[in-house]
Each structure stands twice: as structure tokens, then as C-alpha cells.
Design an enzyme around this catalytic site. Structure first.
Site, PDB file in Angstrom:
ATOM      1  N   GLU A 181     -46.998  22.493  57.750  1.00 26.81           N
ATOM      2  CA  GLU A 181     -47.067  22.804  56.321  1.00 26.81           C
ATOM      3  C   GLU A 181     -47.442  21.616  55.429  1.00 26.81           C
ATOM      4  O   GLU A 181     -46.652  21.160  54.601  1.00 26.81           O
ATOM      5  CB  GLU A 181     -45.739  23.388  55.845  1.00 26.81           C
ATOM      6  CG  GLU A 181     -45.307  24.613  56.637  1.00 26.81           C
ATOM      7  CD  GLU A 181     -44.126  25.346  56.001  1.00 26.81           C
ATOM      8  OE1 GLU A 181     -43.493  24.786  55.090  1.00 26.81           O
ATOM      9  OE2 GLU A 181     -43.854  26.485  56.406  1.00 26.81           O
ATOM     10  N   GLU A 359     -43.644  30.550  62.256  1.00 25.57           N
ATOM     11  CA  GLU A 359     -42.351  30.752  61.606  1.00 25.57           C
ATOM     12  C   GLU A 359     -42.374  32.061  60.857  1.00 25.57           C
ATOM     13  O   GLU A 359     -43.340  32.354  60.143  1.00 25.57           O
ATOM     14  CB  GLU A 359     -42.032  29.643  60.576  1.00 25.57           C
ATOM     15  CG  GLU A 359     -41.706  28.310  61.164  1.00 25.57           C
ATOM     16  CD  GLU A 359     -41.422  27.246  60.091  1.00 25.57           C
ATOM     17  OE1 GLU A 359     -41.027  27.598  58.957  1.00 25.57           O
ATOM     18  OE2 GLU A 359     -41.621  26.064  60.413  1.00 25.57           O
TER      19      GLU A 359
END
Ligand code: GCO
Length: 459
Positions: A181, A359
Site C-alpha cells: 500500500e 487483504e
């Protein structure tokens, strides 16, 4: 356990859902070093920017830190057994850079590597595929003191670290991810300042995002030059952005939000350019980009990881947007359709390699009552999102795996330990782990998947 539950309608549904995934579809659970390891001041580990950030008054909602976290560093073997007991075929974890290289350059820490040696060997021994992330936000603090990700020198330090990990572990990994991320690191860490290192400087944030992407590209080049054969990729947090109303202002905002979150990273990685509208919007805050940078950034990827939790809603009106959907404990809308929409759109706009949902999960205010944690809302959340993944595969998206966030409750960054994302409950006083009903559900689900696999093989 399968026998006990096969007759309920819920498990029939679960079995049907599991049968929608091909035999080689990867089901896993995910964690990150700083959020679970603890032992932050032991065996030679250096400080990370998150250790430092936790010392800032008011930075963490419950004033906690990662000093002990889930004590995973000391409970490693039991935690590996726990993962195995869920029947998953894969585990996604990250290496703490300051544990293996306390200052982020120079000396390596033998004791730090000893921990990851045991972790990776333990996974291999149990037949669980190891998916390693190099950088899940815990930059060595010593590098931050030299300008952190604003300083191009950190890019070179990262490449040396990536090379070291690739050399040591490359042959035993199922995949190696450079960054988790980058948007969060750049934007929440350097523009809004709610995450470490806590800067509020948009120009710095865009330069950081560029340096992260450059470090990713250079690391891939170095790892491939070394002959590392494991699958190489990156993990992005992505969400489709919907205008709250049909107003032009909301539509424009949705387009810009999509530009900064989705296209900024996807265009750089897959098209070797940043989106024009975002560059225009940034004006003087555009990053410095050297001649070869975009070519370096857009190295071919073996896989892309997508983290998805909720959609984005662009609202420009003064009144607060009222969601018609159920919210999680983070206040995030439960919107599985967004995962489907996102995957189909990315597959249309980009030439995607293998996709992993690296995720997906939700925080709920779980309670331990009489030794049990009943979390039906999380089971529903996971099942709905898995169904969205199956739908996306049916629509032609090459999704190869799905990881639940998270294996266990852990340090949820600025929210501290107050938000519980685990399918395993952690008592932070005793570090005792208790499987929530969602973990039992996942165990059934992986068993259904395995048995549908053997049926598919027989057929
Ligand atoms: C992430 C974060 C996780 C968070 C999760 C929930 O990659 O977004 O890696 O560390 O805990 O997203 O907010």
C-alpha cells in the site's frame, strides 16, 4: 467437524461457495510484522518510524505501541500451528526491516534473520506457502532521520535490503512483494499525517510516492538480475470511487479520487506514466521524475496484490453522506459489489498479471464470552466478498488467491488495539489466542474447498 456441520443450510452455502474456486485457488491469512511481532526492543532490533510515531502524544487512539503487540515473536511455533489448523494453504507476512538491519543500512542482524529463518522453515515444513512482504510501513527510524522516503538515498538502501532478502529466502517463497500500500505510506504518512512519520506536506507526499514506486522497480530489476525465481509483485490498496449524488461536483471528485488512489499507481506500474489530470491537479506539488524513472517503475509484474475493504464515496455537499449500508467498527461501509466492480474495471483498463486479493476483512467489536467469540457479521462479510471474487473470476478476471485480513487481532495503527480485525481473538494481557466463529467458518470453508478439489479431480 465437517460431519457435524454439513447438514446446516449455512454450511451448504459455504460448500457451494467453496466449490466455485478452482483446485489451485490459494486461500490464506495475512499479518504484518509491526502489528503482531512485539519484541520491539529485543535481540538487536532497531527502532522503526512506527515505534517513534507511537511516542507522539495523541498519535495512537489508545496511546498504545508495538512493544509487545501479539507477542508473535515469542509465540511463533504455536502461531504457525494455529495457521495450519485453519487448513489454509498460504500465509502472508512481512519482514521488519529494522529487525534484520537495525539502521536500514550497514550491518545485518543475525538474530533478526534467525527469526525469519524459523518462520519460513516452519511454513515450508507445514506445507504452507510463504508470501513475504518486504515493506509494511516500518522504515528504520535511522533512515527517517536522514529524510526517510523523501531522500532518494532510501531507495538505494531499500534495494540493498530487498537483495539481501531475495538472496536468503527467494527460493523458499511462493511470492515476494516489495511494498504494501504505497498510497498509505505516501498520503497518510506524509500528507494527512495520521500515520508515521506524521508529516503534513503534500509535495513531500508525492515525492515519497514516486520514490516508493522507483524503489519497487529497482528492487525488481535487482532481484531478477540475481536470478530470484519466486513470483515478484506489489500490493496496492484500491477501491472504486462512486459519486454520492449525480451532481457534477461529486462526479468530478470521484474522478479525482480515482486518479490519486487508483490510476496514479496503476498507470505508473502498467503504463509508465502518471495520469494527466492528477498531475494538473497537483500543480507545483508534482514529484521530480528523472528520465528513466517511469521505465524502471513499470517492470513486468508476476502478480499484483489488491487490498480491498470498502468503496470510496465522493461527496462535496455540506451535509454528511449517510450510508445506506451496514458499517464495520471502522465506520467503513460493507460493500462487496465494490470489489467486483474494481476487479472488472482494472481488468478492462490494464493488462493485469495474476491477481491476489492480499487483504480483505473487517473490524467488529468482538467480545470473549465464556471462552467463545461469536462474530457472525465477519463470517457474512468474508462470504460476501469471496462471492464477489468468484463473480469476478466468472467475468474473466485472473484472480488466483484470497487472504483474510487478519489471522489475529493486532495493532491497528492509529487505532491501536481498539479495533479487532482478527479471525482469532487475542487477549492482550495473557496473549492467549481464541478462535472466533469466523476462524471455525474459515476452517470449514478450506475443508470444503479441499473436498471439492478432490471431487473435481475425480470427475
Ligand atoms: C493494510 C494494512 C493493514 C491494516 C488493515 C486494516 O495493508 O491496509 O496493511 O495493516 O491493518 O488494512 O486497516
Amino acid at each position: 467437524m465437517l460431519e457435524e456441520s454439513t447438514h446446516s443450510a449455512a454450511s451448504d452455502e459455504s460448500a457451494k461457495l467453496a466449490a466455485r474456486f478452482s483446485p489451485d485457488f490459494v486461500l490464506g491469512v495475512a499479518t504484518a510484522a509491526f502489528q503482531i511481532e512485539g519484541a520491539a526492543d529485543q535481540d538487536g532490533r532497531g527502532d522503526s518510524i512506527w515505534d517513534e510515531f507511537c511516542r507522539h502524544p495523541g498519535a495512537i487512539a489508545d496511546a498504545s505501541n508495538g512493544l509487545t503487540a501479539c507477542d508473535h515473536y515469542h509465540q511463533l511455533d504455536a502461531d504457525l500451528d494455529l495457521i495450519q489448523s485453519l487448513g489454509v494453504s498460504a500465509y502472508r507476512f512481512s519482514v521488519s526491516w529494522p529487525r534484520v538491519q537495525p539502521l536500514g543500512q550497514g550491518d545485518w542482524n543475525v538474530l533478526g534473520f534467525a527469526f525469519y529463518d524459523r518462520l519460513i522453515e516452519g511454513l515450508v515444513k507445514r506445507g504452507i506457502a510463504a508470501h513475504l512482504t518486504l515493506y509494511h510501513w516500518d522504515l528504520p527510524q535511522a533512515l527517517e532521520e536522514q529524510g526517510g522516503w523523501r531522500n532518494p538515498h532510501t531507495v538505494e538502501c531499500f534495494v540493498a535490503y530487498a537483495t539481501q532478502i531475495g538472496q536468503r529466502y527467494g527460493s523458499r517463497l511462493a511470492s515476494l512483494c516489495t511494498f504494501n500500500e504505497p498510497w498509505v505510506v505516501a498520503t497518510l504518512g506524509h500528507e494527512s499525517g495520521i500515520f508515521a512519520p506524521g508529516l503534513k506536506d503534500r509535495k513531500a507526499a508525492t515525492q515519497v510516492s514516486h520514490h516508493l514506486l522507483l524503489a519497487h522497480g529497482k528492487a525488481l530489476l535487482a532481484l531478477r538480475a540475481l536470478g530470484v525465481t519466486t513470483k515478484l509483485g506489489i500490493v496496492l490498496n484500491q477501491a472504486p470511487q462512486y459519486p454520492a449524488t449525480a451532481s457534477l461536483a461529486d462526479q468530478d471528485k470521484a474522478r479525482l479520487d480515482d486518479g490519486t488512489l487508483v490510476r496514479w499507481y496503476m498507470d505508473a506500474l502498467f503504463k509508465a506514466s502518471y495520469p494527466r489530470d492528477v498531475l494538473d491537479y497537483l500543480g507545483d506539488d508534482v514529484p521530480q521524475i528523472a528520465a528513466q524513472d517511469m521505465q524502471i517503475i513499470s517492470q513486468p509484474l508476476d502478480f499484483i496484490g489488491i487490498n480491498y475493504y470498502t468503496r470510496g464515496v465522493a461527496a462535496t455537499a455540506k451535509e454528511k453522506f449517510e450510508s445506506p449500508y451496514e458499517l464495520t467498527d471502522m465506520g467503513w461501509e460493507i460493500y462487496p459489489q465494490g470489489l467486483y466492480d474494481l476487479l472488472v474495471r482494472l481488468n478492462t483498463d490494464y493488462n493485469l498479471p495474476a491477481v491476489y486479493i492480499t487483504e480483505n476483512g473487517a473490524a467488529f467489536p468482538d467480545r470473549l464470552i465464556n471462552g467463545q467469540v461469536d462474530d457472525p457479521a465477519r463470517i457474512r462479510y468474508l462470504a460476501l466478498h469471496l462471492a464477489a471474487v468468484a463473480d469476478a473470476i466468472a467475468s474473466g478476471v485472473n484472480v488466483r488467491g484470497y487472504f483474510v485480513w487478519s489471522l489475529m487481532d493486532n495493532f491497528e495503527w492509529a487505532s491501536g488495539y481498539a479495533k479487532r480485525f482478527g479471525i482469532v481473538y487475542v487477549d492482550y494481557a495473557s496473549f492467549k489466542r481464541t478462535l472466533k466463529s469466523s476462524a471455525l467458518w474459515l476452517r470449514d470453508f478450506t475443508a470444503f474447498h479441499a473436498s471439492s478439489v478432490s471431487q473435481q479431480k475425480r470427475a
